[in-house]
Design a protein around this motif. Sequence first.
Motif, PDB file in Angstrom:
ATOM      1  N   LEU A 135       0.916  -1.098  -0.246  1.00  0.00           N
ATOM      2  CA  LEU A 135       0.077  -0.168  -0.071  1.00  0.00           C
ATOM      3  C   LEU A 135       0.977   1.311  -0.103  1.00  0.00           C
ATOM      4  N   TYR A 136       1.990   1.448   0.951  1.00  0.00           N
ATOM      5  CA  TYR A 136       2.508   2.374   0.923  1.00  0.00           C
ATOM      6  C   TYR A 136       3.596   2.572  -0.503  1.00  0.00           C
ATOM      7  N   ASN A 137       3.877   1.699  -0.888  1.00  0.00           N
ATOM      8  CA  ASN A 137       4.471   2.116  -2.382  1.00  0.00           C
ATOM      9  C   ASN A 137       3.776   2.507  -3.713  1.00  0.00           C
ATOM     10  N   VAL A 138       2.608   1.654  -3.518  1.00  0.00           N
ATOM     11  CA  VAL A 138       1.120   2.124  -5.089  1.00  0.00           C
ATOM     12  C   VAL A 138       1.250   3.471  -4.948  1.00  0.00           C
ATOM     13  N   LEU A 139       0.957   3.857  -3.270  1.00  0.00           N
ATOM     14  CA  LEU A 139       0.587   5.458  -2.919  1.00  0.00           C
ATOM     15  C   LEU A 139       2.057   6.244  -3.430  1.00  0.00           C
ATOM     16  N   LYS A 140       3.465   6.197  -3.261  1.00  0.00           N
ATOM     17  CA  LYS A 140       4.278   7.086  -3.113  1.00  0.00           C
ATOM     18  C   LYS A 140       5.062   6.681  -4.200  1.00  0.00           C
ATOM     19  N   TYR A 141       4.961   6.095  -4.507  1.00  0.00           N
ATOM     20  CA  TYR A 141       6.535   6.157  -6.137  1.00  0.00           C
ATOM     21  C   TYR A 141       5.101   4.811  -7.485  1.00  0.00           C
ATOM     22  N   THR A 142       4.741   6.493  -7.238  1.00  0.00           N
ATOM     23  CA  THR A 142       3.535   5.949  -8.620  1.00  0.00           C
ATOM     24  C   THR A 142       3.551   7.135  -9.344  1.00  0.00           C
ATOM     25  N   HIS A 143       2.719   7.008 -10.438  1.00  0.00           N
ATOM     26  CA  HIS A 143       3.284   7.933 -12.008  1.00  0.00           C
ATOM     27  C   HIS A 143       1.481   8.240 -12.571  1.00  0.00           C
ATOM     28  N   ASN A 144       0.865   9.383 -12.183  1.00  0.00           N
ATOM     29  CA  ASN A 144       0.149   9.433 -12.909  1.00  0.00           C
ATOM     30  C   ASN A 144      -0.024  10.564 -14.011  1.00  0.00           C
ATOM     31  N   ASP A 145      -0.885  10.361 -14.918  1.00  0.00           N
ATOM     32  CA  ASP A 145      -1.193  11.356 -15.835  1.00  0.00           C
ATOM     33  C   ASP A 145      -2.687  11.269 -16.404  1.00  0.00           C
ATOM     34  N   LEU A 146      -2.757  12.747 -16.208  1.00  0.00           N
ATOM     35  CA  LEU A 146      -3.947  13.611 -16.504  1.00  0.00           C
ATOM     36  C   LEU A 146      -4.033  14.374 -17.730  1.00  0.00           C
ATOM     37  N   ILE A 147      -5.037  14.318 -18.218  1.00  0.00           N
ATOM     38  CA  ILE A 147      -4.694  14.813 -19.709  1.00  0.00           C
ATOM     39  C   ILE A 147      -6.925  15.563 -19.688  1.00  0.00           C
ATOM     40  N   ILE A 148      -6.589  16.610 -20.245  1.00  0.00           N
ATOM     41  CA  ILE A 148      -7.780  17.259 -20.574  1.00  0.00           C
ATOM     42  C   ILE A 148      -7.639  17.709 -22.181  1.00  0.00           C
ATOM     43  N   ARG A 149      -8.740  17.609 -23.069  1.00  0.00           N
ATOM     44  CA  ARG A 149      -7.984  18.036 -24.173  1.00  0.00           C
ATOM     45  C   ARG A 149      -9.673  18.919 -25.103  1.00  0.00           C
ATOM     46  N   TYR A 150      -9.153  19.808 -25.769  1.00  0.00           N
ATOM     47  CA  TYR A 150     -10.488  20.137 -26.100  1.00  0.00           C
ATOM     48  C   TYR A 150     -10.285  21.154 -27.844  1.00  0.00           C
ATOM     49  N   GLU A 151     -11.248  20.436 -28.568  1.00  0.00           N
ATOM     50  CA  GLU A 151     -10.985  21.429 -30.221  1.00  0.00           C
ATOM     51  C   GLU A 151     -12.379  21.230 -30.834  1.00  0.00           C
ATOM     52  N   ARG A 152     -12.098  21.625 -31.893  1.00  0.00           N
ATOM     53  CA  ARG A 152     -13.430  22.469 -32.716  1.00  0.00           C
ATOM     54  C   ARG A 152     -12.726  22.829 -34.273  1.00  0.00           C
ATOM     55  N   VAL A 153     -13.726  22.645 -34.941  1.00  0.00           N
ATOM     56  CA  VAL A 153     -13.561  23.468 -36.101  1.00  0.00           C
ATOM     57  C   VAL A 153     -14.141  24.895 -36.218  1.00  0.00           C
ATOM     58  N   LEU A 154     -13.636  26.001 -36.056  1.00  0.00           N
ATOM     59  CA  LEU A 154     -14.349  27.126 -36.284  1.00  0.00           C
ATOM     60  C   LEU A 154     -15.396  27.543 -36.644  1.00  0.00           C
ATOM     61  N   GLU A 155     -15.249  27.214 -38.108  1.00  0.00           N
ATOM     62  CA  GLU A 155     -16.805  27.765 -39.111  1.00  0.00           C
ATOM     63  C   GLU A 155     -17.526  26.452 -38.934  1.00  0.00           C
ATOM     64  N   LYS A 156     -18.285  26.868 -39.066  1.00  0.00           N
ATOM     65  CA  LYS A 156     -20.019  26.040 -39.319  1.00  0.00           C
ATOM     66  C   LYS A 156     -20.341  25.573 -39.760  1.00  0.00           C
ATOM     67  N   SER A 157     -20.508  24.449 -39.718  1.00  0.00           N
ATOM     68  CA  SER A 157     -20.409  23.727 -41.374  1.00  0.00           C
ATOM     69  C   SER A 157     -22.078  22.925 -41.331  1.00  0.00           C
ATOM     70  N   ARG A 158     -22.333  22.454 -42.746  1.00  0.00           N
ATOM     71  CA  ARG A 158     -23.610  22.186 -43.250  1.00  0.00           C
ATOM     72  C   ARG A 158     -24.369  21.654 -42.598  1.00  0.00           C
ATOM     73  N   GLY A 159     -23.867  20.675 -41.620  1.00  0.00           N
ATOM     74  CA  GLY A 159     -24.042  19.756 -41.041  1.00  0.00           C
ATOM     75  C   GLY A 159     -24.764  19.928 -39.654  1.00  0.00           C
ATOM     76  N   TYR A 160     -24.574  21.215 -38.811  1.00  0.00           N
ATOM     77  CA  TYR A 160     -24.966  22.083 -37.689  1.00  0.00           C
ATOM     78  C   TYR A 160     -26.365  22.751 -38.145  1.00  0.00           C
ATOM     79  N   GLU A 161     -26.514  23.093 -39.932  1.00  0.00           N
ATOM     80  CA  GLU A 161     -28.025  23.846 -39.450  1.00  0.00           C
ATOM     81  C   GLU A 161     -28.934  22.936 -39.428  1.00  0.00           C
TER      82      GLU A 161
END
Length: 680
Positions: free
Chosen positions: A131-157
């Motif tokens: 329990l001590y090792n898995v809490l202390k010697y760990t590598h945590n990696d958190l990714i949060i990503r956002y993206e979009r096309v700026l122009e409005k395409s025909r599909g959103y009409e």
Amino acid sequence: MRFRLLIPLLVIFSEITAKAQTTEQDIIKELIENMAENLPEDYDFSELEERLLYYRSHPVNLNHTSVEELKTLLFLSPLQIHNLFEYMKRNGKLIDIYELQAIEGFDTETVQRLMLFVSLDQNTINDRITLYNVLKYTHNDLIIRYERVLEKSRGYEVLPGNRYLGTPDKYLFRYKYNYSNRISASLIFKKDAGEYLFNGPKQYPFDYLSTHVALFKIGKFKKIVLGDYSLQFGQALTLWSGFAFGKSPEISSMVKNGMGLKPYTSSNEYAFLRGASATINLFKNIDLTPFISYRYLDATVTENSDGLKTISTINQTGLHRTSSEIKNKNSTSQLIYGGVVQYQLKNLNVGAIAYQTHFNNTFIPGTGLYRNFNFTGKDLTNLGTYYDFTYKNIYLFGEIGRSIHNGTAFINGLLVSLSSTVSAVALYRNYPENYHNFFNQALSETSEAVNEKGLYTGLKINPSKSWSFSVYTDYFRFPWLKFRVDAPSDGYELLAQANYTPRKSIKTVFRFKMKNKQLNTDKSVPFNYLEDVRTENYRTEIKWKFNKSWGFQNRLEMVRYKKGTANTEYGYLFYQDIEYSPLSSNLSANLRVAYFNTASYNSRIYAYEDDVLYHFTFTPYNGKGIRTYANLKYRLAKQLDMWARYALFNYNNVETVGSYLDEVPGNKKSDIRLQLRYQF
């Protein structure tokens, strides 16, 4: 005239002197661009990049490693891995990292790559699971990503009929946990553009959810994985999920390095299994990998006159934007269970695979004649056996796969080190039109390794530290019909590439690639006949570092496309990349300005684009215009990084960009991408 001016400029650039070194990002970019040109534009290679970046900060100890661990370094061939262990068997543990240069098959380029990810230092971190090792010697990696096309395409009409029902935003949340390669876990949420964000039909709450927990080296259990996982055995003919590389200048990549059972941590939504699996060491040299998977898949399901629901196609995009795509989501279930037994002794590795696939609906092929041999029914049993054997400087490999009551496919080849500077590959494949397999990613010309015979040969020569040459030829034949090919057909492919690296900071690449295949004629005739389609690509590029902070890349690529007796199409692409990455600064950035001019989509040119961490883009350049993008990375704190990307296509003489639902008005299309990464 433009070409005459550009080529001398490229030659001048190659003479600039610098002292910068190759980085892990350079290697990752080169590997992906060389080995994955034919994969989808937004394919997720995060597993590959994450693994190499992990080894950059946690180097592999070559004196205390294993074949399985070295297989994850995809630029190492099976023969090189074997030669490394044979060298240490004869001479003892490595004393100095530069001893690698004395091992047969380890050319200068391989050694330079390898030295970024390995060491001879003993890992002092305690990897006991407490329990001590898995809490202390760990590598945590958190990714949060956002993206979009700026122009409005025909599909959103607001359109009658088909349209995108969700928002144009795209989100990704990915958390990964790792303890000393003994415990791993992940949690991934993803929403694509056009999909609902929350509470849409058939989603809980995001459109895509993936998770796993894995344990390693627990007594007799080498691996235990619960949740999402992939299985990669043999030469990818019988059982291979996740990504697999195709033809490339890296000729040794033609030999699959099966890694067996591994957790699945990609955002690609199709090629994985969901359930439980483990690798168990039954005896000293025998491992067993049983597995079970149950998933819902997207499929086009119809009901016949008798009320029987049937499947015509499995949808692999993972997109659920329109009413029809949402209707097809999770419309059929897939149950898979089976096992793999593997025997390994010195230079010999042999495995046997058996598994059953069951669907809750029946497959019925379409009416096209080319679908005549497609899989029908609910149940499919696959059997296979694979082998690899090393004798001195020769590595023999192969696999035989059979779909019960249907066809038998096989692939055989050899990788040989002809001298300290020359290596060669030869591979023959035979996949009959009635070979059925839902986890088949063996080497092939098309997306499915079926209805194909072929002979691939490759040669790599490293005559000096500065020069390397790669060439391959591939002849392929399709005994039965295909989509848009109404007769048996054949074709061939040739690639020749020369790399010149006068200094570690300068690399010049010259490439010629030619492919000839056959398709139905475009002419209006009573009966279709086949015409040769020939595509030729000519590329020259230079990558160079001005100093430790500034790097540049220039590429000129031209394409020639001709089908039958129609007029020849031409196209070209030229771009300038600029990279700013000072070691002492929290800020780094890169920029591309590209000019392209192609006659049509047929003469399009693909190019890799730098992006935010763990995201990769292969963009088709077609038409006429300018492409620009800029990436910015800033370290907000010691463990917190931010990326931002803006990209723009500016076309000449067009009124709209894209087609159907993705069509946008005007001559511009742009997109943004923002990402945060927190490591703790």
